[in-house]
Design a protein around this motif. Sequence first.
Motif, PDB file in Angstrom:
ATOM      1  N   LYS A 188       0.823  -1.212   0.000  1.00 16.91           N
ATOM      2  CA  LYS A 188       0.000   0.000   0.000  1.00 16.91           C
ATOM      3  C   LYS A 188       0.857   1.262   0.000  1.00 16.91           C
ATOM      4  N   TYR A 189       1.922   1.275   0.805  1.00 20.53           N
ATOM      5  CA  TYR A 189       2.746   2.478   0.950  1.00 20.53           C
ATOM      6  C   TYR A 189       4.005   2.460   0.077  1.00 20.53           C
ATOM      7  N   GLY A 190       4.193   1.395  -0.694  1.00 27.22           N
ATOM      8  CA  GLY A 190       5.337   1.320  -1.594  1.00 27.22           C
ATOM      9  C   GLY A 190       6.670   1.240  -0.876  1.00 27.22           C
ATOM     10  N   ILE A 191       6.679   0.556   0.255  1.00 32.35           N
ATOM     11  CA  ILE A 191       7.905   0.391   1.047  1.00 32.35           C
ATOM     12  C   ILE A 191       8.250  -1.094   1.050  1.00 32.35           C
ATOM     13  N   HIS A 192       9.530  -1.401   0.902  1.00 29.91           N
ATOM     14  CA  HIS A 192       9.944  -2.797   0.919  1.00 29.91           C
ATOM     15  C   HIS A 192       9.563  -3.413   2.267  1.00 29.91           C
ATOM     16  N   TYR A 193       9.126  -4.656   2.244  1.00 28.97           N
ATOM     17  CA  TYR A 193       8.629  -5.361   3.432  1.00 28.97           C
ATOM     18  C   TYR A 193       9.600  -5.304   4.605  1.00 28.97           C
ATOM     19  N   SER A 194      10.856  -5.677   4.388  1.00 28.00           N
ATOM     20  CA  SER A 194      11.822  -5.710   5.497  1.00 28.00           C
ATOM     21  C   SER A 194      12.136  -4.298   6.000  1.00 28.00           C
ATOM     22  N   THR A 195      12.160  -3.331   5.087  1.00 29.52           N
ATOM     23  CA  THR A 195      12.381  -1.939   5.481  1.00 29.52           C
ATOM     24  C   THR A 195      11.231  -1.457   6.365  1.00 29.52           C
ATOM     25  N   LEU A 196      10.023  -1.806   5.984  1.00 27.62           N
ATOM     26  CA  LEU A 196       8.846  -1.405   6.759  1.00 27.62           C
ATOM     27  C   LEU A 196       8.906  -1.984   8.173  1.00 27.62           C
ATOM     28  N   ARG A 197       9.258  -3.233   8.284  1.00 30.57           N
ATOM     29  CA  ARG A 197       9.347  -3.849   9.616  1.00 30.57           C
ATOM     30  C   ARG A 197      10.410  -3.167  10.477  1.00 30.57           C
ATOM     31  N   THR A 198      11.552  -2.879   9.883  1.00 32.40           N
ATOM     32  CA  THR A 198      12.632  -2.214  10.615  1.00 32.40           C
ATOM     33  C   THR A 198      12.223  -0.804  11.026  1.00 32.40           C
ATOM     34  N   GLU A 199      11.656  -0.063  10.083  1.00 35.44           N
ATOM     35  CA  GLU A 199      11.251   1.317  10.351  1.00 35.44           C
ATOM     36  C   GLU A 199      10.156   1.388  11.426  1.00 35.44           C
ATOM     37  N   THR A 200       9.215   0.467  11.392  1.00 36.47           N
ATOM     38  CA  THR A 200       8.153   0.507  12.409  1.00 36.47           C
ATOM     39  C   THR A 200       8.708   0.175  13.787  1.00 36.47           C
ATOM     40  N   LYS A 201       9.679  -0.725  13.835  1.00 38.37           N
ATOM     41  CA  LYS A 201      10.297  -1.049  15.127  1.00 38.37           C
ATOM     42  C   LYS A 201      11.008   0.179  15.694  1.00 38.37           C
ATOM     43  N   ARG A 202      11.757   0.878  14.868  1.00 40.85           N
ATOM     44  CA  ARG A 202      12.441   2.099  15.312  1.00 40.85           C
ATOM     45  C   ARG A 202      11.427   3.173  15.706  1.00 40.85           C
ATOM     46  N   PHE A 203      10.390   3.285  14.904  1.00 39.47           N
ATOM     47  CA  PHE A 203       9.391   4.321  15.144  1.00 39.47           C
ATOM     48  C   PHE A 203       8.638   4.080  16.459  1.00 39.47           C
ATOM     49  N   ARG A 204       8.378   2.832  16.785  1.00 39.25           N
ATOM     50  CA  ARG A 204       7.711   2.532  18.063  1.00 39.25           C
ATOM     51  C   ARG A 204       8.509   3.092  19.238  1.00 39.25           C
ATOM     52  N   LYS A 205       9.824   2.941  19.183  1.00 37.90           N
ATOM     53  CA  LYS A 205      10.676   3.482  20.251  1.00 37.90           C
ATOM     54  C   LYS A 205      10.560   5.006  20.313  1.00 37.90           C
ATOM     55  N   LYS A 206      10.534   5.631  19.153  1.00 41.59           N
ATOM     56  CA  LYS A 206      10.408   7.090  19.089  1.00 41.59           C
ATOM     57  C   LYS A 206       9.058   7.538  19.665  1.00 41.59           C
ATOM     58  N   VAL A 207       7.998   6.841  19.315  1.00 47.76           N
ATOM     59  CA  VAL A 207       6.657   7.189  19.801  1.00 47.76           C
ATOM     60  C   VAL A 207       6.560   6.955  21.303  1.00 47.76           C
ATOM     61  N   LYS A 208       7.200   5.912  21.788  1.00 40.87           N
ATOM     62  CA  LYS A 208       7.188   5.655  23.230  1.00 40.87           C
ATOM     63  C   LYS A 208       7.820   6.823  23.979  1.00 40.87           C
ATOM     64  N   LYS A 209       8.942   7.323  23.482  1.00 39.55           N
ATOM     65  CA  LYS A 209       9.592   8.475  24.108  1.00 39.55           C
ATOM     66  C   LYS A 209       8.677   9.703  24.056  1.00 39.55           C
ATOM     67  N   LEU A 210       7.983   9.863  22.943  1.00 37.88           N
ATOM     68  CA  LEU A 210       7.072  10.992  22.795  1.00 37.88           C
ATOM     69  C   LEU A 210       5.910  10.889  23.781  1.00 37.88           C
ATOM     70  N   PHE A 211       5.362   9.689  23.943  1.00 36.99           N
ATOM     71  CA  PHE A 211       4.282   9.485  24.917  1.00 36.99           C
ATOM     72  C   PHE A 211       4.779   9.745  26.338  1.00 36.99           C
ATOM     73  N   ASP A 212       5.989   9.291  26.638  1.00 35.32           N
ATOM     74  CA  ASP A 212       6.553   9.568  27.960  1.00 35.32           C
ATOM     75  C   ASP A 212       6.651  11.060  28.193  1.00 35.32           C
ATOM     76  N   LYS A 213       7.082  11.789  27.180  1.00 31.30           N
ATOM     77  CA  LYS A 213       7.194  13.239  27.274  1.00 31.30           C
ATOM     78  C   LYS A 213       5.819  13.870  27.506  1.00 31.30           C
ATOM     79  N   ILE A 214       4.812  13.409  26.786  1.00 29.83           N
ATOM     80  CA  ILE A 214       3.455  13.979  26.904  1.00 29.83           C
ATOM     81  C   ILE A 214       2.861  13.677  28.281  1.00 29.83           C
TER      82      ILE A 214
END
Length: 175
Positions: free
Chosen positions: A146-172
């Motif tokens: 759907k988003y035109g991102i390679h499967y393995s790249t998407l999995r890696t990016e979402t894993k990294r992004f989850r950590k970033k969002v967790k830090k953002l939620f902690d900040k909020i």
Amino acid sequence: MKTEENVASGLFERNYDALISYCLCKGLTKQEAEDAVSDAFYRFVEKYDQIKELSPMQQKQWMYSAVKINYYLELKKRMIYFEDESEEAINNLKDNRDDINNSIENHAYKQILDQVRAELSEKDNVMLQILLERDSDISFKTLADKYGIHYSTLRTETKRFRKKVKKLFDKIFKG
């Protein structure tokens, strides 16, 4: 328990007369109005763990909504004609009070999501959308296509992004 009672007590003391007046203007008797307000007070204390994260204005809105729902329940009891004045019939009336909790939770969720989106870059907002869709049980393969991102790249990016969002939620949430 004392804290929630103190918060609820202060909120109700400041708004008690207005809540009673609202119920009286809508046609409840003094006793029914006091019952509706009292019940809302106890529900506030019961649900305090969920409500305490709301702003004071949202807490006030919750309280008014709870009184309004109690008012409608009192009216329902009055409107039903009971030939035998069956206690069972009165007890089987549908109680919609939890609808307001769902409404508040949805509103709070949208506010938090808007706050998170405001903190993110455009690329990160796309990743957030992917995570939200992933929570809807859409497969990584489908999302990658759907988003035109390679499967393995998407999995890696979402894993990294989850950590970033967790830090953002902690900040909020922790300020």
